[in-house]
Scaffold this motif. Structure first.
Motif, short mmCIF file in Angstrom:
data_model
loop_
_atom_site.label_atom_id
_atom_site.label_comp_id
_atom_site.label_asym_id
_atom_site.label_seq_id
_atom_site.Cartn_x
_atom_site.Cartn_y
_atom_site.Cartn_z
N TYR A 1 0.59 -1.20 0.09
CA TYR A 1 -0.03 -0.05 0.18
C TYR A 1 0.92 1.23 -0.06
CZ TYR A 1 -3.80 -3.03 1.17
OH TYR A 1 -5.05 -4.04 1.13
N TYR A 2 2.03 1.13 0.69
CA TYR A 2 2.92 2.29 0.69
C TYR A 2 3.26 2.95 -0.57
CZ TYR A 2 6.85 5.42 1.50
OH TYR A 2 7.43 6.39 1.61
N LEU A 3 3.64 1.90 -1.59
CA LEU A 3 4.22 2.33 -2.93
C LEU A 3 2.96 3.14 -3.69
CD1 LEU A 3 6.52 -0.66 -3.54
CD2 LEU A 3 7.03 1.73 -2.92
N MET A 4 1.77 2.43 -3.41
CA MET A 4 0.70 2.77 -4.24
C MET A 4 0.22 4.13 -3.60
SD MET A 4 -3.35 1.16 -4.42
CE MET A 4 -3.71 1.57 -2.51
N PHE A 5 0.17 4.24 -2.33
CA PHE A 5 -0.13 5.71 -1.80
C PHE A 5 0.91 6.62 -2.28
CE2 PHE A 5 -1.94 3.86 2.17
CZ PHE A 5 -3.26 3.64 1.55
N ASP A 6 2.26 6.23 -2.35
CA ASP A 6 3.44 7.35 -2.57
C ASP A 6 3.08 7.60 -4.21
OD1 ASP A 6 5.89 8.62 -2.00
OD2 ASP A 6 7.05 7.04 -3.20
N GLU A 7 3.10 6.50 -4.96
CA GLU A 7 2.73 7.19 -6.49
C GLU A 7 1.43 7.99 -6.74
OE1 GLU A 7 1.10 4.79 -10.55
OE2 GLU A 7 2.22 3.66 -8.99
N GLN A 8 0.29 7.74 -5.68
CA GLN A 8 -0.61 8.42 -6.02
C GLN A 8 -0.56 9.91 -5.41
OE1 GLN A 8 -4.21 6.49 -4.31
NE2 GLN A 8 -4.17 4.82 -5.61
N GLY A 9 0.00 9.88 -4.16
CA GLY A 9 0.56 11.42 -4.01
C GLY A 9 1.24 11.99 -4.85
N ASP A 10 2.30 11.47 -5.64
CA ASP A 10 2.99 12.03 -6.36
C ASP A 10 2.16 12.65 -7.63
OD1 ASP A 10 5.43 11.67 -5.03
OD2 ASP A 10 6.09 10.06 -6.57
#
Length: 116
Positions: A1-10
């Motif tokens: 989830y962390y990677l998904m959240f990071d990508e979405q935040g970017d």
């Protein structure tokens, strides 16, 4: 989830400069302060000390659905004013937002079916 959240935040952060540039190019005023942002925001903050992971995913999914709806409203304004350039940006942002919504929806569904 962390990677998904990071990508979405970017993705969301990457929208800010183009939005501001378009506003200025067409003669509008950009946001000037955090207090102005808080007065105009449509997505509510969640200031809870703790949010269950599945609830967080569901809330983010709903927030993205709201963002897509607001972007569609903005697109209508662009169409009414023959602003093709801004409409083009908004179309890409709608696609990105729908993709985020889909990923979050699927993550919620998988978490529910796996018991997490």
């Amino acid at each position: 989830y962390y990677l998904m959240f990071d990508e979405q935040g970017d993705q969301l952060l990457a929208m800010t400069d183009p939005i501001a540039e378009r506003v200025r190019k067409i003669g509008g005023l950009t946001l000037r302060s955090i207090s102005q942002i808080s007065k105009m925001q449509r997505i509510e903050d969640n200031n809870a000390e703790y949010v269950e992971p599945l609830d967080m995913l569901a809330e983010l999914c709903q927030d993205n659905q709201l963002l897509a709806a607001e972007l569609r409203k903005a697109h209508v304004v662009c169409d009414e004013n023959n602003d093709i350039s801004t409409a083009s940006l908004i179309e890409n942002w709608i696609d990105e937002t729908e993709r985020r919504t889909w990923f979050l929806f699927e993550a919620c569904r998988r978490a529910e079916t796996s018991g997490h």
